[in-house]
Each structure stands twice: as structure tokens, then as C-alpha cells.
Design a protein around this motif. Structure first.
Motif, short mmCIF file in Angstrom:
data_model
loop_
_atom_site.label_atom_id
_atom_site.label_comp_id
_atom_site.label_asym_id
_atom_site.label_seq_id
_atom_site.Cartn_x
_atom_site.Cartn_y
_atom_site.Cartn_z
N ALA A 154 33.09 54.77 43.29
CA ALA A 154 32.93 53.53 42.53
C ALA A 154 34.21 53.17 41.78
O ALA A 154 34.56 52.00 41.64
N ALA A 155 34.92 54.19 41.31
CA ALA A 155 36.15 53.94 40.54
C ALA A 155 37.21 53.24 41.37
O ALA A 155 38.07 52.52 40.84
N ARG A 156 37.17 53.44 42.69
CA ARG A 156 38.20 52.87 43.57
C ARG A 156 37.84 51.47 44.06
O ARG A 156 38.58 50.90 44.86
N THR A 157 36.73 50.94 43.58
CA THR A 157 36.40 49.55 43.89
C THR A 157 36.98 48.64 42.81
O THR A 157 37.52 49.12 41.81
N THR A 158 36.84 47.35 42.99
CA THR A 158 37.39 46.38 42.04
C THR A 158 36.26 45.62 41.37
O THR A 158 35.32 45.18 42.03
N GLY A 159 36.35 45.47 40.06
CA GLY A 159 35.36 44.69 39.33
C GLY A 159 34.36 45.56 38.58
O GLY A 159 34.45 46.79 38.56
N GLN A 160 33.38 44.89 37.95
CA GLN A 160 32.35 45.58 37.20
C GLN A 160 31.37 46.28 38.14
O GLN A 160 31.22 45.90 39.29
N LEU A 161 30.69 47.30 37.58
CA LEU A 161 29.71 48.05 38.35
C LEU A 161 28.39 48.07 37.60
O LEU A 161 28.34 47.97 36.38
N VAL A 162 27.32 48.24 38.35
CA VAL A 162 25.99 48.43 37.76
C VAL A 162 25.50 49.81 38.16
O VAL A 162 25.54 50.17 39.35
N TRP A 163 25.05 50.60 37.17
CA TRP A 163 24.54 51.95 37.43
C TRP A 163 23.10 51.98 36.91
O TRP A 163 22.86 51.88 35.72
N CYS A 164 22.13 52.14 37.81
CA CYS A 164 20.71 52.12 37.46
C CYS A 164 20.16 53.55 37.44
O CYS A 164 20.40 54.32 38.37
N GLY A 207 14.16 48.01 42.05
CA GLY A 207 14.18 46.57 41.80
C GLY A 207 15.48 46.12 41.17
O GLY A 207 16.04 45.07 41.54
N SER A 208 15.99 46.90 40.22
CA SER A 208 17.25 46.55 39.56
C SER A 208 18.42 46.63 40.54
O SER A 208 19.32 45.79 40.53
N MET A 209 18.41 47.65 41.40
CA MET A 209 19.46 47.77 42.41
C MET A 209 19.46 46.58 43.36
O MET A 209 20.52 46.01 43.67
N GLU A 210 18.28 46.22 43.83
CA GLU A 210 18.18 45.10 44.77
C GLU A 210 18.68 43.81 44.13
O GLU A 210 19.40 43.02 44.76
N GLU A 211 18.32 43.59 42.87
CA GLU A 211 18.76 42.38 42.19
C GLU A 211 20.28 42.37 42.01
O GLU A 211 20.94 41.35 42.20
N ALA A 212 20.84 43.53 41.64
CA ALA A 212 22.29 43.61 41.43
C ALA A 212 23.04 43.45 42.75
O ALA A 212 24.09 42.77 42.80
N LEU A 213 22.54 44.06 43.82
CA LEU A 213 23.19 43.91 45.12
C LEU A 213 23.13 42.47 45.60
O LEU A 213 24.08 41.97 46.20
N SER A 214 22.03 41.79 45.33
CA SER A 214 21.88 40.40 45.74
C SER A 214 22.75 39.46 44.93
O SER A 214 23.12 38.38 45.39
#
Length: 250
Positions: free
Chosen positions: A76-86, A120-127
Motif C-alpha cells: 500500500a505504501a508504494r501506491t499513490t494517494g490516500q488509502l482506506v483500511w477497514c 460493505g465498507s471495502m466495496e464502497e471504497a473500491l467503488s
């Protein structure tokens, strides 16, 4: 037999599409580990964006579970932008995540009471899209739920990472059940690298690529994530007891 070998026509079509897209598009479609031995085992040379990837500890203990979380944190650290951790258990140890390259100020933590809410939170964040990655901690991942997450990831091109955490040994058997994940990994702790002077060297992991679509399984001994989230193929067997920081407090 791999899927590529079983479907040569599909493989040829995929290669033609990649040729038309050009190298710039291909580079953006995956997140490489920048470790040749590992990237060569992954279609496209890295972890596919717009897909979900599962990671679990190599054993039932907290140490291996923490290694799995740190492996995911490094990705995750090597991606760009904010992250969501559920998650359902707010026991992440922030200094350990930062040591793996993931600073807490990049992460939006979503705490849920039940695993259904995590899904549910993961699906919403991915979408939602526009995120570097979406991470979720789960004990079980039913096929139907994994397909929903995969479709949501495909829709936005977001990287989905799932840490499988067990509360008891019997739950670990669920990791053998089929899911829609593009890759499945297992991380176990092994003795740290030996130093020429007294002390504890870089933590080391036994990394198993247990499943990959259109690829083959493989095993690696690697040095744990550094401050930039990168792992490295280990060249020394080491004989010291690993004392790396745990990803979980307690």
C-alpha cells in the motif's frame, strides 16, 4: 496447467491488446515489486490494479499475522494517494506501519463491528475510486463477497488488499477455499539476516505465492519491507531470532 497454456487463443489476444495499449499503459496497470524473481511470476510484471489480492500469515500465531499486515502495508505504501483500511480490531501499531513505509496520515481507518460491515465498507471504497488502495481485514471471504469486491475494483482500477486474520486455528482452513482474488499470498517469519557485529539484522520472511491467475505458484525468502515499502530477495540464511516490530499492538 496454467490458464495461459490451456487457452492459447486468449493468451494471444491478450498479448495483442497489450501491444496496442503500449508500454506506458502496461506500466500503469500493475504495481511491480521491483524484484525480478517475484515480478516474473506475476502476469504483467506486478500486482494487478483493479483486482483484489489476499495475504495471510504463514502460521496461526500473532507474529506471522503481523508479518502479513506489514507485507500489505508495504504494498500500500508504494501506491499513490490516500488509502482506506477497514477492520474490526483496532490494534494496528502505527510505528510498525511507518517502518514499512506506510505513514498513518495517508490512511483513513474505518472500524466496523462485524465482518459484513468490513466487506460493505471495502466495496464502497473500491467503488469510489481515486484511492491508492483499499485494505480490509477479514477472517472469511466467501466467493460471492469476493466477486463483489473484484467487480468494484475493476470498475475504478483500485488495488484491493485483504489481510486474512485468524482468531483461532480452525479458521485458517478457510484460506483454502476458492475466491475471486487475482493472487493469494502467505507470509511466515524466518530468522533475521546475520550481521557481522552483535545485533539483529533485517527481518526476513518466507513468502509464498499460493495462487495467481494466469501464472504459477512460487516461494521466496525475502528481506522484510524497508522504509519505502520494498522487499528484497534474501541472500543470507541468517541464524538469529527475528525481533522485528509487530504490526499489532499488545
Amino acid at each position: 496447467m496454467t490458464r495461459t497454456a490451456a487457452n492459447p487463443v486468449i493468451a494471444e489476444l491478450r498479448e495483442r491488446i497489450q501491444h496496442l495499449e503500449g508500454p506506458a499503459t502496461r506500466r500503469k496497470s500493475v504495481l511491480p515489486f521491483m524484484v525480478r524473481e517475484i515480478d516474473e511470476c506475476l502476469p504483467g510484471g506486478g500486482l494487478t490494479y483493479g483486482a483484489i489480492h489476499e495475504v495471510a500469515g504463514g502460521g496461526a500465531g500473532t507474529v506471522d499475522g503481523a508479518a502479513a499486515a506489514l507485507f500489505v502495508a508495504g504494498i500500500a505504501a508504494r501506491t499513490t494517494g490516500q488509502l482506506v483500511w477497514c477492520l474490526t480490531r483496532p490494534d494496528l501499531f502505527f510505528p510498525a506501519l511507518a517502518q514499512a513505509g506506510l505513514h498513518p496520515d495517508r490512511v483513513i481507518f474505518v472500524e466496523a463491528d462485524k465482518e459484513e460491515d468490513v466487506l460493505g465498507s471495502m466495496e464502497e471504497a473500491l467503488s469510489f475510486g481515486g484511492l491508492g488502495a483499499v485494505v480490509g481485514e477479514l477472517v472469511r471471504l466467501p466467493m460471492t463477497a469476493s466477486r463483489r469486491l473484484q467487480l468494484a475494483a475493476e470498475k475504478t482500477g483500485t488495488l484491493g488488499l485483504i489481510v486474512r486474520r485468524w482468531r483461532r486455528q480452525t479458521e485458517a482452513t478457510d484460506y483454502g477455499q476458492p475466491t475471486a482474488s487475482a493472487t493469494r499470498w502467505r507470509v511466515g517469519v524466518i530468522p533475521s539476516e546475520e550481521l557481522p557485529v552483535p545485533g539483529v539484522g533485517r527481518a526476513r520472511w518466507f513468502l509464498e505465492l499460493m495462487r495467481v491467475k494466469s501464472g504459477e505458484c512460487a516461494e521466496f525468502e525475502v528481506g522484510a519491507c524497508d522504509a519505502s515499502g520494498r522487499i528484497a530477495i534474501s541472500t543470507e540464511p541468517g541464524n538469529q531470532k527475528n525481533q522485528g516490530r509487530s504490526a499489532f499492538a499488545g
